[in-house]
Design an enzyme around this catalytic site. Sequence first.
Site, PDB file in Angstrom:
ATOM      1  N   ASN A  90      34.872  30.921  38.834  1.00 26.24           N
ATOM      2  CA  ASN A  90      35.519  29.688  39.298  1.00 26.24           C
ATOM      3  C   ASN A  90      35.822  28.694  38.192  1.00 26.24           C
ATOM      4  OD1 ASN A  90      33.164  30.379  41.660  1.00 26.24           O
ATOM      5  ND2 ASN A  90      35.315  30.458  42.247  1.00 26.24           N
ATOM      6  N   ILE A  97      37.443  23.571  36.826  1.00 23.82           N
ATOM      7  CA  ILE A  97      36.545  24.124  37.840  1.00 23.82           C
ATOM      8  C   ILE A  97      37.233  24.132  39.197  1.00 23.82           C
ATOM      9  CG2 ILE A  97      34.332  23.807  39.040  1.00 23.82           C
ATOM     10  CD1 ILE A  97      33.426  22.226  36.493  1.00 23.82           C
ATOM     11  N   CYS A  98      37.154  25.282  39.882  1.00 24.93           N
ATOM     12  CA  CYS A  98      37.711  25.387  41.232  1.00 24.93           C
ATOM     13  C   CYS A  98      36.559  25.432  42.227  1.00 24.93           C
ATOM     14  CB  CYS A  98      38.552  26.658  41.356  1.00 24.93           C
ATOM     15  SG  CYS A  98      39.173  26.927  43.032  1.00 24.93           S
ATOM     16  N   VAL A  99      36.452  24.401  43.034  1.00 32.09           N
ATOM     17  CA  VAL A  99      35.427  24.370  44.079  1.00 32.09           C
ATOM     18  C   VAL A  99      35.988  23.554  45.241  1.00 32.09           C
ATOM     19  CG1 VAL A  99      34.283  22.343  43.069  1.00 32.09           C
ATOM     20  CG2 VAL A  99      32.980  23.851  44.550  1.00 32.09           C
ATOM     21  N   LEU A 132      39.388  31.554  39.520  1.00 36.11           N
ATOM     22  CA  LEU A 132      40.366  31.116  38.517  1.00 36.11           C
ATOM     23  C   LEU A 132      40.326  32.075  37.335  1.00 36.11           C
ATOM     24  CD1 LEU A 132      39.886  27.227  38.393  1.00 36.11           C
ATOM     25  CD2 LEU A 132      41.803  28.483  39.349  1.00 36.11           C
TER      26      LEU A 132
END
Length: 209
Positions: A90, A97-99, A132
């Site tokens: 991620n 950061i992908c959250v 990602l």
Amino acid sequence: MSSQYSNVENLSPQTIRQVMRELQEMETTPPEGIKVLINESDVTDIQALIDGPAGTPYAAGVFRVKLTLNKDFPQTPPKAYFLTKIFHPNVAANGEICVNTLKKDWKPDLGIKHILLTIKCLLIVPNPESALNEEAGKMLLERYDDYSQRARMMTEIHAQPAKCGAGAHGDDKDDDGPSTKKHAGLDKKLQDKKKEKLLKEKKRMLKRL
């Protein structure tokens, strides 16, 4: 990754006060494994050091993260980045950061502490479905041992406390004060040996890929 400009002037005084209050609270009573680095001249540029959680490939590492507040904060979420290189599904190549907390699940009352705790949780439970870093996501799902080895290797090379700017050995739980300096030379030799070993492992691993 440092911000080229500041959004302080675009934030309401109330928002600035709220952010500073929350940062000061976290400085006084830090969440476990998280240390905020306050930039009083620009509260839109927030950095923190996150300890790699035990039992994960990131254990024993210290990761510097950055939150950038935009002018609509807290109505819109900040952007979050790892400034320390990390192998994680991620986290994009540029550290972004992908959250979900910073996307569809964002709520204006969540706050900085919640975001940093969410990022720490992401180190414990990655989400390969919204990767990602596709290579890391695929490796985690199909070849976990290889993923764990690569993530651990990146942690040992890039996420050592001195390299992340932790700066204060006294904050480490295993630090026993003056003896740290005494063993600094020995630690460096051990680190150099570890690096050589890691580089050999890396070459071996890359040949297999």
